[in-house]
Scaffold this active site. Structure first.
Site, PDB file in Angstrom:
ATOM      1  N   ARG A  19       0.829  -1.206   0.000  1.00  0.00           N
ATOM      2  CA  ARG A  19       0.000   0.000   0.000  1.00  0.00           C
ATOM      3  C   ARG A  19       0.868   1.263   0.000  1.00  0.00           C
ATOM      4  O   ARG A  19       0.522   2.264  -0.627  1.00  0.00           O
ATOM      5  CB  ARG A  19      -0.910  -0.022   1.234  1.00  0.00           C
ATOM      6  CG  ARG A  19      -2.017   0.994   1.199  1.00  0.00           C
ATOM      7  CD  ARG A  19      -3.172   0.594   2.111  1.00  0.00           C
ATOM      8  NE  ARG A  19      -4.141   1.678   2.216  1.00  0.00           N
ATOM      9  CZ  ARG A  19      -4.331   2.411   3.297  1.00  0.00           C
ATOM     10  NH1 ARG A  19      -3.628   2.166   4.393  1.00  0.00           N
ATOM     11  NH2 ARG A  19      -5.225   3.366   3.312  1.00  0.00           N
ATOM     12  N   HIS A  63       0.475   4.243  -2.715  1.00  0.00           N
ATOM     13  CA  HIS A  63       0.206   5.616  -2.292  1.00  0.00           C
ATOM     14  C   HIS A  63       1.344   6.556  -2.709  1.00  0.00           C
ATOM     15  O   HIS A  63       1.101   7.732  -2.988  1.00  0.00           O
ATOM     16  CB  HIS A  63       0.001   5.683  -0.778  1.00  0.00           C
ATOM     17  CG  HIS A  63      -1.375   5.283  -0.343  1.00  0.00           C
ATOM     18  ND1 HIS A  63      -2.150   6.045   0.522  1.00  0.00           N
ATOM     19  CD2 HIS A  63      -2.137   4.205  -0.665  1.00  0.00           C
ATOM     20  CE1 HIS A  63      -3.328   5.447   0.708  1.00  0.00           C
ATOM     21  NE2 HIS A  63      -3.321   4.326   0.015  1.00  0.00           N
ATOM     22  N   VAL A 101       0.740   9.720  -6.153  1.00  0.00           N
ATOM     23  CA  VAL A 101       0.716  11.141  -5.785  1.00  0.00           C
ATOM     24  C   VAL A 101       1.789  11.940  -6.532  1.00  0.00           C
ATOM     25  O   VAL A 101       1.490  12.689  -7.450  1.00  0.00           O
ATOM     26  CB  VAL A 101       0.845  11.319  -4.260  1.00  0.00           C
ATOM     27  CG1 VAL A 101       0.901  12.800  -3.889  1.00  0.00           C
ATOM     28  CG2 VAL A 101      -0.334  10.649  -3.565  1.00  0.00           C
ATOM     29  N   SER A 156       8.467   9.967  -1.847  1.00  0.00           N
ATOM     30  CA  SER A 156       8.073  11.204  -1.159  1.00  0.00           C
ATOM     31  C   SER A 156       7.098  10.931  -0.025  1.00  0.00           C
ATOM     32  O   SER A 156       6.994  11.721   0.919  1.00  0.00           O
ATOM     33  CB  SER A 156       7.461  12.200  -2.154  1.00  0.00           C
ATOM     34  OG  SER A 156       6.387  11.628  -2.877  1.00  0.00           O
ATOM     35  N   GLU A 216       3.458  14.449   2.846  1.00  0.00           N
ATOM     36  CA  GLU A 216       2.414  13.571   2.304  1.00  0.00           C
ATOM     37  C   GLU A 216       1.831  12.621   3.339  1.00  0.00           C
ATOM     38  O   GLU A 216       0.625  12.404   3.401  1.00  0.00           O
ATOM     39  CB  GLU A 216       2.976  12.728   1.150  1.00  0.00           C
ATOM     40  CG  GLU A 216       3.055  13.428  -0.176  1.00  0.00           C
ATOM     41  CD  GLU A 216       3.659  12.521  -1.236  1.00  0.00           C
ATOM     42  OE1 GLU A 216       3.306  11.316  -1.296  1.00  0.00           O
ATOM     43  OE2 GLU A 216       4.500  13.007  -2.011  1.00  0.00           O
ATOM     44  N   ASN A 226      -3.509   9.367   4.083  1.00  0.00           N
ATOM     45  CA  ASN A 226      -2.330   8.538   4.347  1.00  0.00           C
ATOM     46  C   ASN A 226      -2.160   8.170   5.819  1.00  0.00           C
ATOM     47  O   ASN A 226      -1.254   7.399   6.164  1.00  0.00           O
ATOM     48  CB  ASN A 226      -1.059   9.247   3.862  1.00  0.00           C
ATOM     49  CG  ASN A 226      -0.867   9.135   2.364  1.00  0.00           C
ATOM     50  OD1 ASN A 226      -1.357   8.192   1.733  1.00  0.00           O
ATOM     51  ND2 ASN A 226      -0.162  10.085   1.771  1.00  0.00           N
ATOM     52  N   PRO A 273      -7.570   6.753  -4.838  1.00  0.00           N
ATOM     53  CA  PRO A 273      -8.950   6.256  -4.914  1.00  0.00           C
ATOM     54  C   PRO A 273      -9.596   6.237  -3.538  1.00  0.00           C
ATOM     55  O   PRO A 273      -8.919   6.049  -2.525  1.00  0.00           O
ATOM     56  CB  PRO A 273      -8.781   4.838  -5.478  1.00  0.00           C
ATOM     57  CG  PRO A 273      -7.357   4.473  -5.211  1.00  0.00           C
ATOM     58  CD  PRO A 273      -6.576   5.735  -5.231  1.00  0.00           C
ATOM     59  N   HIS A 302      -5.990  -5.954  -2.712  1.00  0.00           N
ATOM     60  CA  HIS A 302      -6.860  -6.036  -1.542  1.00  0.00           C
ATOM     61  C   HIS A 302      -7.047  -7.479  -1.068  1.00  0.00           C
ATOM     62  O   HIS A 302      -7.714  -7.703  -0.069  1.00  0.00           O
ATOM     63  CB  HIS A 302      -8.226  -5.397  -1.843  1.00  0.00           C
ATOM     64  CG  HIS A 302      -8.191  -3.904  -1.864  1.00  0.00           C
ATOM     65  ND1 HIS A 302      -9.267  -3.127  -2.233  1.00  0.00           N
ATOM     66  CD2 HIS A 302      -7.196  -3.028  -1.552  1.00  0.00           C
ATOM     67  CE1 HIS A 302      -8.938  -1.842  -2.150  1.00  0.00           C
ATOM     68  NE2 HIS A 302      -7.680  -1.757  -1.743  1.00  0.00           N
ATOM     69  N   THR A 303      -6.453  -8.401  -1.767  1.00  0.00           N
ATOM     70  CA  THR A 303      -6.503  -9.790  -1.317  1.00  0.00           C
ATOM     71  C   THR A 303      -5.710  -9.984  -0.025  1.00  0.00           C
ATOM     72  O   THR A 303      -5.872 -10.988   0.669  1.00  0.00           O
ATOM     73  CB  THR A 303      -5.961 -10.740  -2.411  1.00  0.00           C
ATOM     74  OG1 THR A 303      -6.123 -12.098  -1.992  1.00  0.00           O
ATOM     75  CG2 THR A 303      -4.488 -10.497  -2.706  1.00  0.00           C
ATOM     76  N   ASP A 331     -10.054  -9.321   2.371  1.00  0.00           N
ATOM     77  CA  ASP A 331     -10.424 -10.615   1.803  1.00  0.00           C
ATOM     78  C   ASP A 331     -10.823 -11.528   2.961  1.00  0.00           C
ATOM     79  O   ASP A 331      -9.972 -11.985   3.723  1.00  0.00           O
ATOM     80  CB  ASP A 331      -9.232 -11.206   1.041  1.00  0.00           C
ATOM     81  CG  ASP A 331      -9.493 -12.596   0.473  1.00  0.00           C
ATOM     82  OD1 ASP A 331     -10.538 -13.193   0.796  1.00  0.00           O
ATOM     83  OD2 ASP A 331      -8.645 -13.079  -0.292  1.00  0.00           O
TER      84      ASP A 331
END
Length: 323
Positions: free
Chosen positions: A57, A61, A65, A71, A83, A89, A161, A191-192, A243
């Site tokens: 992730r 992310h 950006v 960064s 950030e 975040n 998103p 996302h699993t 999941d």
């Protein structure tokens, strides 16, 4: 005139910067860098499985950006809110940051490699390694990124998103980085192994459309389970697996869950309920090798976004602070 023409080219083809990326970039600079990073990631993984979704992730992310330039790892200082302190975040797990920092320390412990490998490349390698450690595909990662020179909380706004996004919103966001709908659906497969806090999907199980009802696209049994795990006014630190079937394995079960109404976010389930995306979900759900190839293709394209070259970047001595 020549410099002006080059700048025009950069404006027309923003992805030209990725041309410097290549496999085995460090072959003559720090030859064993991939093994050094992999061993550091393995050690971190042995301590906690959260290393996997946290690192994956963090990479996503970061790239979405300012481009893949580490960064997102910069710590805020003084009046500069970086950030990582943007609200979008704040849920990034600390284990992702820790993975990169420890891998960087392992690389810099080799005298010939010290300050020769960017934090951005270490994050890219670590991301590949956590995917493989969780049972996903191993792939050759392109390297040669420099670390970015700016990091502001404001730059994150509108770039990531959201759990409530529909297909058009998702496609627009990913297309802005040269990623197709298929790439977006393949990357959603991450996302699993992820997890989410209850507040991100509470609207689907308690107050869908402000009518105190359950989202009708959500499997009823699954909705009941979510209500049990996330009662109203739940502790905000409670996290739920994205999941519910194989949460510790990087596989294509995420897509099979969508077919059964078990997508946790609206932005997950819409990939199946929207007829424009449904065929791709069905294809990835039915064929594990097809999913793995689509994921590797999308990750490779994501890794080329906003790459910093020349005077636009450098190699940080400390991943969390500018030189």
């Amino acid at each position: 005139m020549g410099r002006f023409y080059f700048l025009v080219l950069l404006c027309i083809f923003p992805y030209l910067a990725s041309a410097q990326l290549k496999q085995n970039y460090y072959a003559n600079i720090c030859p064993n860098v991939e093994n050094i990073v992999r061993n550091a990631v393995k050690l971190k993984f042995s301590q906690t499985f959260v290393t996997v979704p946290a690192t994956l992730r963090l990479f996503f992310h970061d790239c979405m950006v300012e481009g893949c330039d580490a960064s997102v790892i910069i710590a805020s200082s003084g009046s500069n809110q970086a950030e990582k302190d943007n609200p979008d975040n704040l849920s990034l797990a600390g284990d992702g940051f820790d993975t990169v920092i420890k891998a960087k320390a392992a690389v810099d412990a080799i005298p010939s490699c010290k300050n020769k490998v960017s934090c951005a490349d270490i994050l890219a390698m670590a991301t590949r390694d956590v995917v493989a450690l969780a049972g996903g595909p191993s792939y050759a990662v392109e390297l040669g990124r420099l670390d970015g020179l700016r990091s502001t909380a404001a730059s994150v706004n509108g770039k990531l998103p959201q759990p409530t996004n529909n297909l058009d919103q998702l496609n627009t966001l990913f297309a802005s980085h040269g990623l197709s709908q298929t790439d977006m659906i393949a990357l959603s497969g991450a996302h699993t192994v992820g997890f989410s806090h209850c507040s991100k999907f509470a609207n689907r199980v308690y107050n869908f459309s402000q009518q105190n009802q359950v989202d009708p696209t959500l499997d009823k049994t699954y909705a009941t389970q979510l209500q049990a795990m996330c009662p109203k006014n739940v502790d905000p630190r409670i996290a739920i697996n994205m999941d519910p079937t194989t949460p510790r394995t990087f596989d294509n079960v995420y897509y099979q869950n969508l077919q059964q109404g078990k997508g946790l976010f609206t932005s997950d389930q819409v990939l199946f309920t929207d007829s424009r995306a449904k065929p791709t979900v069905n294809n990835l759900a039915a064929n594990s090798p097809v999913f793995e190839q689509a994921f590797v293709t999308a990750m490779t394209k994501l890794g080329r976004v906003g790459v910093k070259t020349g005077s636009n970047g450098n190699i940080r001595r400390d991943c969390s602070a500018f030189n």
